[in-house]
Design a protein around this motif. Structure first.
Motif, PDB file in Angstrom:
ATOM      1  N   GLU A   1       0.942  -1.327  -0.027  1.00 24.45           N
ATOM      2  CA  GLU A   1       0.040  -0.168  -0.089  1.00 24.45           C
ATOM      3  C   GLU A   1       0.969   1.326  -0.016  1.00 24.45           C
ATOM      4  O   GLU A   1       2.077   1.338   0.433  1.00 24.45           O
ATOM      5  CB  GLU A   1      -0.757  -0.088   1.184  1.00 24.45           C
ATOM      6  N   ILE A   2       0.314   2.271  -0.344  1.00 25.09           N
ATOM      7  CA  ILE A   2       1.106   3.695  -0.437  1.00 25.09           C
ATOM      8  C   ILE A   2       1.599   3.766   1.108  1.00 25.09           C
ATOM      9  O   ILE A   2       0.709   3.663   2.084  1.00 25.09           O
ATOM     10  CB  ILE A   2       0.223   4.800  -1.235  1.00 25.09           C
ATOM     11  N   SER A   3       2.706   4.046   1.024  1.00 26.59           N
ATOM     12  CA  SER A   3       3.302   4.607   2.518  1.00 26.59           C
ATOM     13  C   SER A   3       3.595   6.286   2.659  1.00 26.59           C
ATOM     14  O   SER A   3       3.191   6.818   1.831  1.00 26.59           O
ATOM     15  CB  SER A   3       4.922   4.051   2.588  1.00 26.59           C
TER      16      SER A   3
ATOM     17  N   SER B   1       7.631   4.247   6.774  1.00 21.73           N
ATOM     18  CA  SER B   1       7.146   3.372   6.085  1.00 21.73           C
ATOM     19  C   SER B   1       5.532   2.624   6.347  1.00 21.73           C
ATOM     20  O   SER B   1       5.025   1.784   6.049  1.00 21.73           O
ATOM     21  CB  SER B   1       7.982   1.851   6.397  1.00 21.73           C
ATOM     22  N   GLY B   2       5.055   3.575   7.402  1.00 18.50           N
ATOM     23  CA  GLY B   2       3.804   3.136   7.756  1.00 18.50           C
ATOM     24  C   GLY B   2       2.772   3.419   6.454  1.00 18.50           C
ATOM     25  O   GLY B   2       2.867   4.472   5.577  1.00 18.50           O
ATOM     26  N   ALA B   3       1.758   2.646   6.500  1.00 22.79           N
ATOM     27  CA  ALA B   3       0.610   2.676   5.250  1.00 22.79           C
ATOM     28  C   ALA B   3       0.124   4.060   5.351  1.00 22.79           C
ATOM     29  O   ALA B   3      -0.432   4.556   6.541  1.00 22.79           O
ATOM     30  CB  ALA B   3      -0.278   1.569   5.561  1.00 22.79           C
ATOM     31  N   MET B   4      -0.206   4.646   4.164  1.00 28.40           N
ATOM     32  CA  MET B   4      -0.705   6.062   4.262  1.00 28.40           C
ATOM     33  C   MET B   4      -2.234   5.989   4.498  1.00 28.40           C
ATOM     34  O   MET B   4      -2.849   5.271   3.732  1.00 28.40           O
ATOM     35  CB  MET B   4      -0.473   6.795   2.997  1.00 28.40           C
TER      36      MET B   4
ATOM     37  N   GLY C   1      -6.710   3.934   2.305  1.00 32.65           N
ATOM     38  CA  GLY C   1      -5.472   4.187   1.795  1.00 32.65           C
ATOM     39  C   GLY C   1      -5.566   3.568   0.383  1.00 32.65           C
ATOM     40  O   GLY C   1      -6.592   4.050  -0.350  1.00 32.65           O
ATOM     41  N   GLY C   2      -4.767   2.890  -0.122  1.00 32.80           N
ATOM     42  CA  GLY C   2      -4.650   2.129  -1.448  1.00 32.80           C
ATOM     43  C   GLY C   2      -3.375   1.745  -2.085  1.00 32.80           C
ATOM     44  O   GLY C   2      -2.715   2.162  -1.382  1.00 32.80           O
ATOM     45  N   ARG C   3      -3.586   1.176  -3.430  1.00 34.79           N
ATOM     46  CA  ARG C   3      -2.426   1.063  -4.119  1.00 34.79           C
ATOM     47  C   ARG C   3      -2.907   1.053  -5.691  1.00 34.79           C
ATOM     48  O   ARG C   3      -3.812   0.968  -5.818  1.00 34.79           O
ATOM     49  CB  ARG C   3      -1.716  -0.247  -3.713  1.00 34.79           C
ATOM     50  N   GLY C   4      -1.894   1.045  -6.442  1.00 34.77           N
ATOM     51  CA  GLY C   4      -2.461   1.041  -7.681  1.00 34.77           C
ATOM     52  C   GLY C   4      -1.813  -0.273  -8.636  1.00 34.77           C
ATOM     53  O   GLY C   4      -1.011  -1.010  -8.151  1.00 34.77           O
ATOM     54  N   VAL C   5      -2.075  -0.102  -9.812  1.00 32.71           N
ATOM     55  CA  VAL C   5      -1.697  -1.269 -10.586  1.00 32.71           C
ATOM     56  C   VAL C   5      -1.303  -0.667 -12.149  1.00 32.71           C
ATOM     57  O   VAL C   5      -1.429   0.563 -12.449  1.00 32.71           O
ATOM     58  CB  VAL C   5      -2.713  -2.461 -10.942  1.00 32.71           C
TER      59      VAL C   5
END
Length: 483
Positions: free
Chosen positions: A204-206, A281-284, A478-482
């Protein structure tokens, strides 16, 4: 963000170079220099692999370059050559260009595993006129998700899809509403279903990654992406307005005159900026859909769909009723108050236990919050104890919510997989017309649960809130991308 080394010189193309070295999670990019149109740097990261046995994939770093006009002070996205021969990498790495030139993937060139020590990379930039410019190289860890069939639904989780296979026929012909189940519309062939190969962010985005994003924006763009004003005093927390939910992003240097942007850093321990225990380094968290979309567009990534979510989690394995992203039905909730080395890069659980997951806390106490990305992985952990998905993406269940494009409504299935282009609007919003509305978030749902929700939300096929529309900022989002 800590900058490790600075340099300036005049290159043959009259570029004035000011290279800042960066790290995000365990990626480090150092020793940046520019000669003509070539930018050279060293890259290193931990726990890399390239495997020909299940899951038969590899990890990579998505690398992109931003440049700053020294006269206007504005940052822009740098185009990179789409010709593989224009780039070079020392052993054991290779450079894979992409068709739109928005970045490159850097990965192992042969089968193997382990840490990647500092390795020299040279990339060819295109389309730049004479400077002077500043440059910065960014890296985001990704995992490869190969093309292939996979299963969705598990007949047990709430609001689950029907138990069907997604195949080449599904991707080329669409999936009818009756076939997929869940009460949504027909899913068209233009919707990214997960059958085709793609890359998914490993983590996940940090918070450090979000700081680096904020520090490349204009004053007006920063105003949109934080909860306070960029002119606020040094030490002002910009995500919640206070040091809440383990989010420590602060203003280091205030902006001014509605023109000069602020400089941001991390200070989760409310003391000296950017110490080792300041939560980089924590998840945003506390990201609205508009915030996440802006970050993904800026990084030339795109949102993940909920079908891709199940592919990343389950891979090619047969469905298991009630399974979690780590492939079994075991879950052991873990809370931020009991971590070892809190807020440090070495933050870890106090014991290795199968099914570890930052979930089911059941409390909105501001003292709680998301954990370090990849927190449960150790040198000896297996998939279940690390909380890893089939392809190696971490925390697909728990920690912070995965914002995915839903198939629960027409706005969601209209998504066609358009990639971000590295640029934002003047006020800092994503500029991709085919993505769901940033003002309403219609078409965006939630998968994977988070550190407050019931444990069942973390199941791979649980769709309890898959169609939940929420455009606001929340402490668990939070989230992440592809790509």
């Amino acid at each position: 963000m800590k900058s490790k080394n600075y340099f300036s010189k005049i290159a043959s193309a009259l570029f004035l170079l000011f290279a800042i070295n960066t790290n995000a999670n365990n990626v480090e990019i150092t020793g940046t220099s520019v000669s003509g149109n070539d930018i050279t740097f060293n890259i290193s990261w931990e726990n890399s692999w390239n495997a020909n046995v299940a899951p038969a994939n590899w990890d990579a770093v998505w690398v992109f370059v931003k440049y700053q006009d020294c006269n206007t002070r504005l940052w822009a996205h740098t185009s990179l050559s789409t010709v593989a021969g224009d780039h070079s990498a020392a052993s054991p790495l290779q450079v894979d260009p992409v068709a739109d030139g928005r970045g490159v993937f850097i990965r192992r060139s042969a089968l193997g595993g382990g840490n990647i020590s500092a390795t020299s990379i040279t990339l060819r930039m295109t389309g730049l006129g004479a400077g002077p410019y500043n440059f910065k190289v960014f890296g985001i860890e990704m995992v490869n998700v190969p093309q292939g069939n996979f299963e969705i639904g598990d007949a047990t989780s709430a609001s689950t899809f029907n138990s069907i296979n997604v195949t080449a026929t599904s991707q080329s012909g669409g999936i009818t509403s009756a076939a997929i189940g869940g009460g949504g519309p027909t899913v068209p062939a233009t919707f990214p279903m997960g059958y085709n190969s793609f890359y998914c962010m490993k983590y996940e985005i940090s918070q450090l990654q979000y700081v680096e994003f904020l520090n490349s924006l204009t004053f007006a763009q920063q105003q949109t992406r934080i909860t306070t004003d960029p002119t606020s005093a040094s030490g002002t927390y910009v995500t919640f307005g206070a040091n809440y939910y383990r989010n420590g992003i602060v203003i280091e240097t205030p902006g001014n005159n509605a023109a000069i942007p602020a400089v941001f850093g991390c200070d989760a321990t409310n003391g000296v900026f950017n110490n080792v225990n300041d939560g980089q380094s924590g998840a945003m968290n506390n990201l609205s859909w508009a915030d996440l979309a802006a970050y993904l567009d800026w990084a030339a990534l795109r949102p993940m769909t909920e079908l891709e979510f199940e592919k990343v989690c389950r891979g090619t394995m047969p469905r298991v009723a009630g399974e979690y992203p780590w492939g079994d039905t075991t879950i052991n909730a873990f809370y931020s108050t009991t971590v070892v080395n809190p807020l440090q890069p070495t933050e870890a659980a106090n014991a290795v236990v199968n099914g570890r997951c930052a979930v089911a806390l059941g409390s909105a106490n501001p003292g709680y919050g998301p954990l370090k990305v990849g927190v449960f992985a150790t040198s000896t952990s297996g998939r279940s104890s690390a909380g890893a998905s089939y392809y190696g993406a971490m925390e697909m269940g728990g920690n912070v919510v995965e914002r995915t494009i839903t198939v629960a409504n027409a706005s969601g299935v209209a998504f066609n997989g358009t990639l971000g282009d590295g640029t934002l609007t003047a006020i800092g919003n994503a500029n991709q017309a085919t993505w769901p509305s940033i003002s309403t978030a219609t078409g965006v749902g939630q998968r994977g649960g988070e550190y407050v929700s019931p444990a069942s939300y973390a199941r791979t096929s649980d769709r309890t809130v898959a169609g939940s529309t929420d455009a606001t900022r929340q402490y668990t989002y939070g989230g992440r991308g592809v790509r």
